[in-house]
Design an enzyme around this catalytic site. Structure first.
Site, short mmCIF file in Angstrom:
data_model
loop_
_atom_site.label_atom_id
_atom_site.label_comp_id
_atom_site.label_asym_id
_atom_site.label_seq_id
_atom_site.Cartn_x
_atom_site.Cartn_y
_atom_site.Cartn_z
N ALA A 11 0.93 -1.32 0.09
CA ALA A 11 -0.05 -0.14 0.03
C ALA A 11 0.90 1.14 0.10
O ALA A 11 0.64 2.14 0.54
CB ALA A 11 -0.95 0.06 1.32
N GLY A 12 1.76 1.17 -0.83
CA GLY A 12 2.74 2.40 -1.13
C GLY A 12 2.03 3.40 -2.21
O GLY A 12 0.75 3.12 -2.44
N GLU A 170 18.08 15.90 -0.36
CA GLU A 170 16.97 16.23 0.30
C GLU A 170 17.35 15.95 1.88
O GLU A 170 16.91 16.78 2.64
CB GLU A 170 15.88 15.47 -0.35
N ALA A 317 7.62 8.40 -7.53
CA ALA A 317 6.32 8.28 -6.91
C ALA A 317 5.45 8.78 -8.22
O ALA A 317 4.25 8.26 -8.25
CB ALA A 317 6.27 9.12 -5.66
P1 FAD Z 1 6.66 2.21 -1.81
O1 FAD Z 1 6.38 3.73 -1.59
O2 FAD Z 1 8.19 1.82 -1.24
O3 FAD Z 1 5.64 1.25 -1.21
C1 FAD Z 1 5.52 -0.20 -0.97
C2 FAD Z 1 4.84 -0.54 0.10
O4 FAD Z 1 4.84 -1.85 0.18
C3 FAD Z 1 4.92 0.17 1.50
O5 FAD Z 1 3.82 0.61 1.92
C4 FAD Z 1 5.55 -1.17 2.16
O6 FAD Z 1 5.13 -1.00 3.73
C5 FAD Z 1 4.68 -2.37 1.51
N1 FAD Z 1 5.68 -3.48 1.52
C6 FAD Z 1 6.90 -3.71 1.34
N2 FAD Z 1 7.26 -4.94 1.65
C7 FAD Z 1 6.17 -5.65 2.17
C8 FAD Z 1 5.82 -6.84 2.23
N3 FAD Z 1 6.83 -7.84 2.28
N4 FAD Z 1 4.73 -7.38 2.42
C9 FAD Z 1 3.52 -6.38 2.66
N5 FAD Z 1 3.81 -5.00 2.42
C10 FAD Z 1 4.99 -4.61 2.15
N6 FAD Z 1 9.83 10.29 -5.95
C11 FAD Z 1 9.04 11.53 -6.45
O7 FAD Z 1 8.42 11.24 -7.65
N7 FAD Z 1 9.14 12.54 -5.98
C12 FAD Z 1 9.81 12.82 -4.89
O8 FAD Z 1 9.61 14.13 -4.33
C13 FAD Z 1 10.65 11.92 -4.11
N8 FAD Z 1 11.20 11.82 -3.05
C14 FAD Z 1 11.80 10.94 -2.45
C15 FAD Z 1 12.22 11.18 -1.12
C16 FAD Z 1 12.68 10.05 -0.57
C17 FAD Z 1 13.45 10.38 0.85
C18 FAD Z 1 12.95 8.64 -1.13
C19 FAD Z 1 13.48 7.44 -0.33
C20 FAD Z 1 12.10 8.43 -2.27
C21 FAD Z 1 11.61 9.48 -3.12
N9 FAD Z 1 11.03 9.47 -4.21
C22 FAD Z 1 10.49 10.51 -4.87
C23 FAD Z 1 10.82 8.12 -4.71
C24 FAD Z 1 9.42 7.53 -4.41
O9 FAD Z 1 9.23 7.70 -3.08
C25 FAD Z 1 9.27 6.01 -4.82
O10 FAD Z 1 9.48 5.99 -6.29
C26 FAD Z 1 7.83 5.48 -4.53
O11 FAD Z 1 7.78 5.54 -3.25
C27 FAD Z 1 7.56 4.16 -5.12
O12 FAD Z 1 6.29 3.72 -4.86
P2 FAD Z 1 5.85 2.23 -4.52
O13 FAD Z 1 4.43 2.49 -4.41
O14 FAD Z 1 6.57 1.35 -5.82
O15 FAD Z 1 6.69 1.82 -3.28
P1 NAD Z 2 19.93 7.56 -7.05
O1 NAD Z 2 20.13 6.26 -7.63
O2 NAD Z 2 19.44 8.65 -7.77
O3 NAD Z 2 21.38 8.28 -6.70
C1 NAD Z 2 22.32 7.60 -5.89
C2 NAD Z 2 23.46 8.40 -5.75
O4 NAD Z 2 24.34 7.78 -5.02
C3 NAD Z 2 23.96 8.80 -7.21
O5 NAD Z 2 24.51 10.09 -7.47
C4 NAD Z 2 25.37 7.63 -7.34
O6 NAD Z 2 26.45 8.22 -7.89
C5 NAD Z 2 25.63 7.74 -5.78
N1 NAD Z 2 26.56 6.35 -5.31
C6 NAD Z 2 26.29 5.35 -5.93
N2 NAD Z 2 27.08 4.54 -5.19
C7 NAD Z 2 28.01 5.47 -4.57
C8 NAD Z 2 29.51 4.96 -3.70
N3 NAD Z 2 29.91 3.82 -3.52
N4 NAD Z 2 29.60 5.89 -3.01
C9 NAD Z 2 29.36 7.17 -3.17
N5 NAD Z 2 28.07 7.74 -4.06
C10 NAD Z 2 27.79 6.52 -4.41
O7 NAD Z 2 19.35 7.24 -5.75
P2 NAD Z 2 18.07 8.12 -4.80
O8 NAD Z 2 18.64 9.54 -4.61
O9 NAD Z 2 17.80 7.33 -3.60
O10 NAD Z 2 16.71 8.29 -5.74
C11 NAD Z 2 15.99 7.08 -6.19
C12 NAD Z 2 14.83 7.38 -6.82
O11 NAD Z 2 13.94 8.21 -6.21
C13 NAD Z 2 15.45 8.28 -8.05
O12 NAD Z 2 14.54 7.87 -9.31
C14 NAD Z 2 14.92 9.52 -7.82
O13 NAD Z 2 14.87 10.48 -8.76
C15 NAD Z 2 13.84 9.52 -6.80
N6 NAD Z 2 13.73 10.49 -5.99
C16 NAD Z 2 13.28 11.55 -6.22
C17 NAD Z 2 13.10 12.70 -5.60
C18 NAD Z 2 12.39 13.99 -5.95
O14 NAD Z 2 11.95 13.92 -7.12
N7 NAD Z 2 12.52 14.82 -5.09
C19 NAD Z 2 13.85 12.58 -4.16
C20 NAD Z 2 14.38 11.54 -3.84
C21 NAD Z 2 14.20 10.32 -4.71
#
Ligand code: FAD
Ligand code: NAD
Length: 406
Positions: A11-12, A170, A317
């Site tokens: 439920a992501g 971030e 997301a």
């Molecule tokens: P998730 O959001 O990871 O959801 C997965 C769900 O599955 C969770 O609720 C979890 O509890 C559940 N789950 C997992 N394993 C199990 C299991 N075994 N059994 C039952 N349930 C389970 N993307 C953007 O577009 N814009 C952003 O600004 C952005 N900011 C981000 C900031 C951070 C800090 C991070 C880490 C990521 C960010 N991303 C952003 C990336 C984005 O969050 C992911 O691409 C997105 O969450 C993927 O959605 P999803 O539904 O695939 O999985």
């Molecule tokens: P990412 O893969 O985008 O970035 C990982 C970074 O770690 C890269 O710059 C890479 O060069 C570096 N790296 C890898 N191995 C390393 C090592 N051994 N030592 C030092 N640096 C190393 O991963 P992320 O930032 O977690 O993002 C994951 C996904 O989530 C992406 O698709 C991103 O666009 C998305 N996301 C989006 C937002 C947003 O839109 N605001 C915010 C967070 C994440």
């Protein structure tokens, strides 16, 4: 004829949006829809870095699933998926089994650790509410501990973030705001604390607009973040991080390493036997893995190629939500006997990344660059729009980011 069983895993963004859309498009007598999730709540993964830094309480980030789904239409099971058996059309949970006619997999991401020694054992990752809460507590504990030891340990005050992708950037933005508060709370001089972001590539945010990258680094450095660029993390132990830069090995004493340097799809999906490419499953235009027309994969577990760039779409997301809406519409067709599914094409609206509570950078509507307050306001609009889609104005009022002038 019996109603088909639709089972949604996770439920992501992907899973919950599929459920919410199906509850609107299907009548109760058309299908049995079951949503399975580990926790009773959905969380906004995109806000977890704020929870981890301690700048936002995790209760703002999580939403009880029963508050957004209609339980007379969707059967919610709180349980953990342990195995998917696509050839038997079965899912194994910790506390039972489920059979399906159609399966939607939205189990999200896990950290990719690339076999780096000590990472799994000693580094934290920002992947769930539980992990974010642990990071916040751990940092706070080390601040508290610092003044309780006669022999002051610098490793308690060195916070190292691996990776300057969007997650790493971030997170350090939030830390830059949080650290001065912690210093006040625990009587620690600000100049004793280091926030260090280590990135292997020759720049932070590789591939992003260079002008905005420069803006971000200046904003973060002005608030005390140090960057180690072109520095590849090689090893982590309980009290140090080792990286290599210009063929030299360097060490940073630290008790706190947060690994934000890469994600892969949930390994349950790979273990199910679907084709896998670096932990993500290649899917067709209808978001189905090869050979399994009754399975749909949405979000970070799915690998979809952008034909224009010949590269995979990034796991975001934004795309997970669109894939969920699309899959719900396709499932509605299938349930009604129409096998002509629509192909999925993401409608990318841009990228906005926060640098703390009132600063951000972004590129939206193809090539409009935003930074500072306007980018930060845009990020809040994007977040509120998602809440609106998920639960309407009530949810926006309850959980939204309405503090545009903060
Ligand atoms: P998730 O959001 O990871 O959801 C997965 C769900 O599955 C969770 O609720 C979890 O509890 C559940 N789950 C997992 N394993 C199990 C299991 N075994 N059994 C039952 N349930 C389970 N993307 C953007 O577009 N814009 C952003 O600004 C952005 N900011 C981000 C900031 C951070 C800090 C991070 C880490 C990521 C960010 N991303 C952003 C990336 C984005 O969050 C992911 O691409 C997105 O969450 C993927 O959605 P999803 O539904 O695939 O999985
Ligand atoms: P990412 O893969 O985008 O970035 C990982 C970074 O770690 C890269 O710059 C890479 O060069 C570096 N790296 C890898 N191995 C390393 C090592 N051994 N030592 C030092 N640096 C190393 O991963 P992320 O930032 O977690 O993002 C994951 C996904 O989530 C992406 O698709 C991103 O666009 C998305 N996301 C989006 C937002 C947003 O839109 N605001 C915010 C967070 C994440």
């Amino acid at each position: 004829m019996k109603n088909p069983n639709i089972v949604i895993l996770g439920a992501g963004y992907g899973g919950i949006m599929t459920a919410v859309k199906l509850q609107k498009s299907l009548g109760v007598n058309e299908a049995n829809v079951t949503l399975v999730n580990k926790h009773s709540y959905h969380y906004q993964t995109t806000w977890l870095h704020e929870n981890a830094a301690g700048t936002l309480h995790h209760d703002r980030t999580r939403i009880q699933i029963k508050d957004v789904i209609n339980t007379s239409k969707i059967n919610f099971i709180q349980d953990s998926v342990t195995e998917i058996k696509p050839d038997e059309k079965k899912v194994i949970l910790e506390n039972g089994d489920l059979s399906y006619d159609y399966l939607v997999i939205g189990l999200g991401f896990e950290a990719a650790t690339f076999g780096i020694p000590g990472l799994k054992e000693h580094a934290f990752t920002i992947g769930s509410i539980n992990q974010a809460r642990l990071i916040r507590q751990h940092i706070e504990y080390n601040f508290a501990k610092y003044n309780n030891e006669a022999d002051k340990k610098q490793e308690r005050l060195n916070i190292v973030v691996g990776g300057a992708g969007f997650t790493g950037i971030e997170f350090v933005g939030e830390l830059a705001n949080r650290v001065p508060e912690l210093c006040k709370e625990y009587d620690v001089p600000r100049e004793n604390v280091r926030i260090i972001n280590v990135e292997a590539a020759p720049t932070a945010l590789p591939g992003f607009d260079p002008e905005l990258v420069e803006y971000a680094m200046n904003s973060l450095e002005a608030r005390g973040v140090e960057f180690k660029i072109g520095a590849m993390i090689k090893e982590v132990t309980e009290n140090k991080l080792v990286f290599e830069k210009d063929e030299q090995r360097e060490e940073i004493p630290t008790n706190t390493v947060v690994w934000a340097a890469g994600v892969r799809g949930n390994s349950i999906v790979e273990n199910a036997g679907f084709e896998s490419n670096r932990g993500r499953t290649p899917v067709s235009d209808e978001l189905r893995p090869k050979g399994y027309d009754d399975v749909f994969i949405v979000g970070d577990c799915a690998l979809l190629f952008n034909e224009e760039t010949e590269r995979p779409y990034p796991p975001t997301a934004q795309i997970a939500i669109q894939q969920a809406e699309h899959t719900a519409a396709n499932l509605t067709k299938l349930v009604r006997g129409d096998n002509h599914l629509e192909p999925f094409k993401p409608d990318l609206k841009g990228t906005v990344a926060s640098l703390g509570h009132d600063d951000a950078i972004g590129v939206v509507f193809d090539d409009k660059k935003l930074f500072g307050w306007s980018a930060s306001a845009m990020k809040k609009v994007i977040d509120n729009r998602y809440l609106m889609k998920l639960g309407g104005p009530g949810l926006v009022m309850k959980k939204g980011k309405l503090n545009f002038f903060h």
